[in-house]
Design a protein around this motif. Structure first.
Motif, mmCIF file in Angstrom:
data_model
loop_
_atom_site.group_PDB
_atom_site.id
_atom_site.type_symbol
_atom_site.label_atom_id
_atom_site.label_comp_id
_atom_site.label_asym_id
_atom_site.label_seq_id
_atom_site.Cartn_x
_atom_site.Cartn_y
_atom_site.Cartn_z
ATOM 1 N N LYS A 174 88.952 -5.552 -3.460
ATOM 2 C CA LYS A 174 90.440 -5.827 -4.250
ATOM 3 C C LYS A 174 91.222 -5.996 -3.534
ATOM 4 O O LYS A 174 92.192 -5.032 -2.954
ATOM 5 N N SER A 175 92.025 -6.964 -3.254
ATOM 6 C CA SER A 175 92.991 -7.190 -2.357
ATOM 7 C C SER A 175 94.425 -6.186 -2.990
ATOM 8 O O SER A 175 95.519 -5.451 -2.088
ATOM 9 N N GLU A 176 94.669 -5.956 -4.457
ATOM 10 C CA GLU A 176 95.503 -5.454 -4.689
ATOM 11 C C GLU A 176 95.076 -3.518 -4.341
ATOM 12 O O GLU A 176 95.933 -2.525 -4.796
ATOM 13 N N TYR A 177 94.215 -2.976 -3.537
ATOM 14 C CA TYR A 177 94.329 -1.748 -3.278
ATOM 15 C C TYR A 177 93.290 -1.660 -1.766
ATOM 16 O O TYR A 177 92.882 -0.664 -1.378
ATOM 17 N N SER A 178 93.960 -2.746 -1.428
ATOM 18 C CA SER A 178 93.627 -2.447 0.718
ATOM 19 C C SER A 178 94.615 -3.646 0.949
ATOM 20 O O SER A 178 95.246 -4.879 0.970
ATOM 21 N N GLU A 179 95.004 -3.115 2.522
ATOM 22 C CA GLU A 179 95.746 -4.436 3.325
ATOM 23 C C GLU A 179 95.380 -5.012 3.994
ATOM 24 O O GLU A 179 95.512 -6.120 4.469
ATOM 25 N N ASP A 180 94.448 -4.343 4.534
ATOM 26 C CA ASP A 180 93.108 -5.394 5.671
ATOM 27 C C ASP A 180 92.189 -5.303 5.206
ATOM 28 O O ASP A 180 90.855 -5.459 6.124
ATOM 29 N N GLY A 181 91.473 -4.908 3.623
ATOM 30 C CA GLY A 181 90.184 -5.682 3.986
ATOM 31 C C GLY A 181 88.958 -4.289 3.522
ATOM 32 O O GLY A 181 87.542 -4.605 3.215
ATOM 33 N N VAL A 182 89.516 -3.157 3.671
ATOM 34 C CA VAL A 182 88.472 -1.797 4.651
ATOM 35 C C VAL A 182 88.672 -0.859 4.269
ATOM 36 O O VAL A 182 88.725 -0.177 3.603
ATOM 37 N N HIS A 183 90.422 -0.759 4.781
ATOM 38 C CA HIS A 183 91.112 0.417 4.225
ATOM 39 C C HIS A 183 91.583 0.568 3.110
ATOM 40 O O HIS A 183 92.571 -0.258 2.649
ATOM 41 N N PRO A 184 91.808 1.863 2.066
ATOM 42 C CA PRO A 184 92.233 1.245 0.643
ATOM 43 C C PRO A 184 93.819 2.386 1.106
ATOM 44 O O PRO A 184 94.424 2.794 1.926
ATOM 45 N N THR A 185 94.891 1.031 -0.007
ATOM 46 C CA THR A 185 96.074 2.018 -0.241
ATOM 47 C C THR A 185 95.747 3.191 -0.803
ATOM 48 O O THR A 185 94.448 3.051 -1.508
ATOM 49 N N LEU A 186 97.109 3.781 -1.646
ATOM 50 C CA LEU A 186 96.810 5.325 -2.537
ATOM 51 C C LEU A 186 96.920 4.136 -3.607
ATOM 52 O O LEU A 186 95.569 5.317 -4.491
ATOM 53 N N LYS A 187 96.874 3.372 -4.230
ATOM 54 C CA LYS A 187 96.175 2.479 -5.391
ATOM 55 C C LYS A 187 95.002 2.443 -5.913
ATOM 56 O O LYS A 187 94.558 2.956 -6.503
#
Length: 206
Positions: A174-187
């Protein structure tokens, strides 16, 4: 001689733990996804006495080579294994699903032999790897996740389904969970946290 598995990466940190005689409850073994989890949410690890042993870019074979040093030597009660996406991304060689599964099986066998309980994680969804595009990872991830779940059921391991918590309708992260489509963001990590915590709770209560 080149340290292909980066066996010295956590050498000082491991020594600090073994010298203290304070064993972690859980060690997280993985790649950049695990390493990023510790970097972005260190309180989650510190407050729960968890330790992260992720190294960016690593395949399951590299993790297997350092499993004794980075997991067993720390004497945790359980290990969380999140491995395989860099195999599919062909970071070191062409993807061979049998080899990847065997590497993960070997890690679980080592853990079990040392009375360390096992939590196997599903791979996170990826529709394309930015650094190696065009590999069509969606069906490969689905198949490996199926095999990991079946292995967990057969061996009475705990299976943590991180895929379902983070996938969109296109089988991508999900785009809200990642900036590159592989690694998660803090969210993204916060979204994965309840699944992991429940898996650890089940594992440690067995």
């Amino acid at each position: 001689m080149q340290d292909a598995a980066e066996l010295k990466y956590y050498q000082k940190a491991n020594k600090k733990i073994t010298d203290s005689l304070k064993n972690p409850e859980v060690v997280f073994m993985g790649d950049s996804i695990t390493e990023g989890w510790v970097s972005l949410d260190p309180d989650f690890f510190h407050s729960n006495n968890y330790v992260g042993r992720g190294i960016g870019g690593q395949t399951s074979f590299q993790m297997l080579l350092r499993f004794m040093l980075d997991v067993v030597a720390l004497c945790p009660k359980a290990v969380v294994i999140l491995a395989g996406t860099n195999d599919i991304a062909e970071n070191s060689s062409n993807y061979n699903s049998t080899h990847t599964l065997n590497n993960i099986k070997a890690m679980t066998a080592i853990a079990t032999a040392h009375n360390i309980s096992v939590i196997l994680c599903s791979l996170l969804p990826v529709d394309d790897y930015p650094w190696n595009p065009g590999l069509n990872p969606i069906p490969k991830i689905a198949e490996l996740n199926k095999e990991l779940k079946e292995l967990s059921e057969k061996q009475d391991f705990i299976f943590a389904d991180l895929f379902s918590a983070t996938v969109n309708e296109h089988y991508a992260l999900k785009s809200e969970y990642s900036e590159d489509g592989v690694h998660p963001t803090l969210k993204g990590y916060k979204t994965m946290q309840p699944e992991i915590q429940e898996a650890i709770r089940k594992c440690l209560s067995l």
